[in-house]
Structures are given as structure tokens and as C-alpha cells.
Design a protein around this motif. Structure first.
Motif, short mmCIF file in Angstrom:
data_model
loop_
_atom_site.label_atom_id
_atom_site.label_comp_id
_atom_site.label_asym_id
_atom_site.label_seq_id
_atom_site.Cartn_x
_atom_site.Cartn_y
_atom_site.Cartn_z
N GLY A 36 -13.88 9.22 -18.48
CA GLY A 36 -13.58 7.91 -17.94
C GLY A 36 -12.77 7.15 -18.98
N SER A 37 -11.77 6.43 -18.54
CA SER A 37 -10.92 5.73 -19.49
C SER A 37 -11.25 4.24 -19.61
N ASP A 38 -11.73 3.64 -18.52
CA ASP A 38 -11.86 2.18 -18.40
C ASP A 38 -10.49 1.54 -18.23
N TRP A 39 -9.52 2.31 -17.70
CA TRP A 39 -8.18 1.79 -17.44
C TRP A 39 -8.28 0.44 -16.73
N PRO A 40 -7.48 -0.56 -17.15
CA PRO A 40 -6.39 -0.54 -18.11
C PRO A 40 -6.80 -0.90 -19.54
N VAL A 41 -8.11 -1.10 -19.78
CA VAL A 41 -8.56 -1.39 -21.14
C VAL A 41 -8.11 -0.29 -22.08
N VAL A 81 -0.98 -4.75 -11.40
CA VAL A 81 -0.49 -3.41 -11.07
C VAL A 81 -0.94 -3.11 -9.65
N SER A 82 -0.03 -2.74 -8.79
CA SER A 82 -0.38 -2.44 -7.41
C SER A 82 -1.13 -1.12 -7.34
N PHE A 83 -1.85 -0.92 -6.23
CA PHE A 83 -2.54 0.36 -6.04
C PHE A 83 -1.53 1.51 -5.98
N PHE A 106 -7.75 -8.74 -7.67
CA PHE A 106 -8.79 -8.39 -8.62
C PHE A 106 -8.69 -9.22 -9.90
N LEU A 107 -7.47 -9.51 -10.31
CA LEU A 107 -7.31 -10.37 -11.49
C LEU A 107 -7.82 -11.78 -11.19
N ALA A 108 -7.56 -12.28 -9.99
CA ALA A 108 -8.03 -13.62 -9.61
C ALA A 108 -9.55 -13.66 -9.58
N ALA A 109 -10.17 -12.57 -9.13
CA ALA A 109 -11.63 -12.53 -9.03
C ALA A 109 -12.30 -12.52 -10.41
#
Length: 287
Positions: free
Chosen positions: A248-253, A43-45, A21-24
Motif C-alpha cells: 500500500g502506498s497511501d497515494w498521493p502521500v 487528480v481525476s479518477f 474529496f479534497l473539499a470533504a
């Protein structure tokens, strides 16, 4: 494993942080880290699931695909589907789609629903994906989501993507305005359950009006530290639209612990807190 009767909250807005997801995210990874003032390590699932499990919470994991406009393919939706299968006590998965892909996008939604039993679609970001939700070319997508009983999440208001760069990365703020673009979709598809993600600043009053007016639209409070929420949002969330406001947090923001600590300081009635943190999401997702 957290049993449903042990839950204290459901975070309806989290972004997976695995390597894929970071690469995308492409260049947006560093741009958004600069905008929000924090790096986003992988961070892994399993790690994310443990974080939420330790807090007796569930979490919605969302995805996005803007390949048509960015040239970068989104992370495979199967990653979210498998995460939901592996951690059913924690995760509800939303499939990411590129609306410009038309029939292919619809086919992907149907596939993810059939193979994994996804809970929804999104987060769609009209600014970053450069589309307008009320463009009738995209109506077959919303029709398919309504047919399958899927919740659709749209980003509303100021986007972090492109923020602080020349031209904002070419992303137009107007696309993420709740009225008329999202309001039109809610009116045309009254059976479609919609989450308008974030308070939608600077159009937060429009967002409140839309949610109050249309019972098929929900508002999530993600992306904002609760202590900075506009007073109108707090007042309406504690009164007229309490039944359709979601945590909703918008984790990890935003970390879950910070969000919860600041939310506890706001002047909400106890029954409103219970609905926002848990009961409304339970009803929306049939938990």
C-alpha cells in the motif's frame, strides 16, 4: 486495459484526489499538506487510473465520513462506485462510513454492495472519527461487513490528521492502537477480513503480534517510505506473516514509484516480494 494476468502489483491503499474529496477534507487539506510537506492538487479518477494502468497495477480507492464529529460530510461513495465501474481493470472501491451513524451506516454499506459490488469498507480512522472499534455499539457494522464478505480497513498508529497542531486537532492517538481495540474486533468476528493500515508506529510490535496471531488480519505497508520501515516490520513481513502483508502506498502521500524503488532495496526474499506486491491481495479480493 491491463489484464489480470499482466498485473505486477495491487496498491491496496490510495486516497481519491478529485475536487469532491479534497473539499470533504476541509481544513485537514492544508494541515496535512503542511505535515507531509507537499500540496495535494486535484487528480481525476481517469488520471489516477491511467497512472496505475501504465504501471500494470490495480488500486484500492478508499473513502471516509466523519460528519458526526467534524460537521463536514464525506464525499459521496457513489463517486468511488462509478470509478470502479468505469475502470474495472484498475479500481477496487471501499465505501466510507461514519460509524456513529449506526443503522444509516449499515444501510449505506448494503446499498454500495448491492449497486456497485464494492470490495470493502474504509479507511476507518478511529482517532479522527473519535470512536473505539471494540465498542459494542459498533458491532452491528462489523457483523454486516462480515455477512457481505467485505474487507474492512482500519487506520492503525500515528495519524497524519491533526499532526503538528495544538492538541493534535483533538484527535487521540490511543484510539488507533491495534491492541486491544482492533484485536478485540478480530477476535469477536473471526470471519471478518481486516486490514490494519500502516505499520502502526509507535505500536508496530503490537500490530505484528496481532497479525501473526489472527489469520483474518492483514497489514498494509502504506504511509511509510520503505527505507524508514522499522526493522522488525521488515523481518516479520519477510517471514512469519508474509502471507498477510500487503503493498500500500497511501497515494498521493507517497508516490508509487518512490515506494517501489525503495521497496526494491530492502532485503526481502523474491517469494516474499511476490506475495506482498500481488499474490496476497489477489487472494484477499478474489482476483
Amino acid at each position: 486495459m491491463t489484464r489480470p494476468d499482466e498485473l505486477v502489483a495491487i496498491d491496496v491503499h490510495t486516497h481519491p484526489q478529485t475536487e469532491e474529496f479534497l473539499a470533504a477534507m476541509g481544513k485537514r487539506h492544508q494541515q496535512m499538506a503542511k505535515h507531509f510537506g507537499r500540496e495535494r492538487p486535484a487528480v481525476s479518477f481517469a488520471e489516477q487510473a491511467d497512472q496505475y494502468r501504465d504501471r500494470r497495477m490495480m488500486a484500492v480507492i478508499v473513502n471516509s465520513d466523519s460528519e458526526t464529529t467534524s460537521g463536514i460530510k464525506g464525499a459521496p461513495n457513489d463517486l468511488l462506485g462509478r470509478a470502479q465501474v468505469d475502470h474495472p481493470d484498475v479500481f477496487l472501491s471501499f465505501a466510507g462510513i461514519d460509524p456513529w451513524k449506526g443503522e444509516a451506516a449499515i444501510a449505506e454499506i448494503r446499498r454500495m454492495h448491492a449497486e456497485y459490488g464494492i470490495a470493502g469498507v474504509g479507511e476507518l480512522n478511529a482517532s479522527r472519527q473519535k470512536f473505539l472499534p471494540n465498542d459494542r455499539r459498533f458491532f452491528p457494522i462489523w457483523e454486516a461487513c462480515a455477512e457481505l464478505g467485505l474487507v474492512v480497513m482500519f487506520h492503525s498508529g500515528f495519524p497524519g490528521a491533526g499532526a503538528g497542531t495544538p492538541g493534535g486537532g483533538g484527535y487521540r492517538l490511543e484510539n488507533a492502537r491495534p491492541i486491544p481495540y482492533l484485536d478485540d474486533v478480530a477476535a469477536e468476528f473471526p470471519e471478518l477480513k481486516i486490514i490494519s493500515a500502516h505499520p502502526a508506529w509507535p505500536w508496530h510490535l503490537e500490530n505484528l503480534a496481532m497479525v501473526w496471531h489472527k489469520s483474518n488480519v492483514y497489514l498494509d505497508l502504506s504511509g511509510w517510505a520503505p527505507k524508514y520501515l522499522p526493522p522488525e516490520v521488515v523481518r516479520y513481513a519477510d517471514s512469519l506473516i508474509t502471507d498477510r502483508v500487503l503493498f500500500g502506498s497511501d497515494w498521493p502521500v507517497m508516490t508509487v514509484d518512490r515506494w517501489m524503488d525503495e521497496f526494491a532495496e530492502l532485503p526481502f526474499k523474491p517469494e516474499s516480494r511476490q506475495k506482498i506486491l500481488l499474490d496476497n491481495a489477489r487472494k484477499l479480493f478474489g482476483i
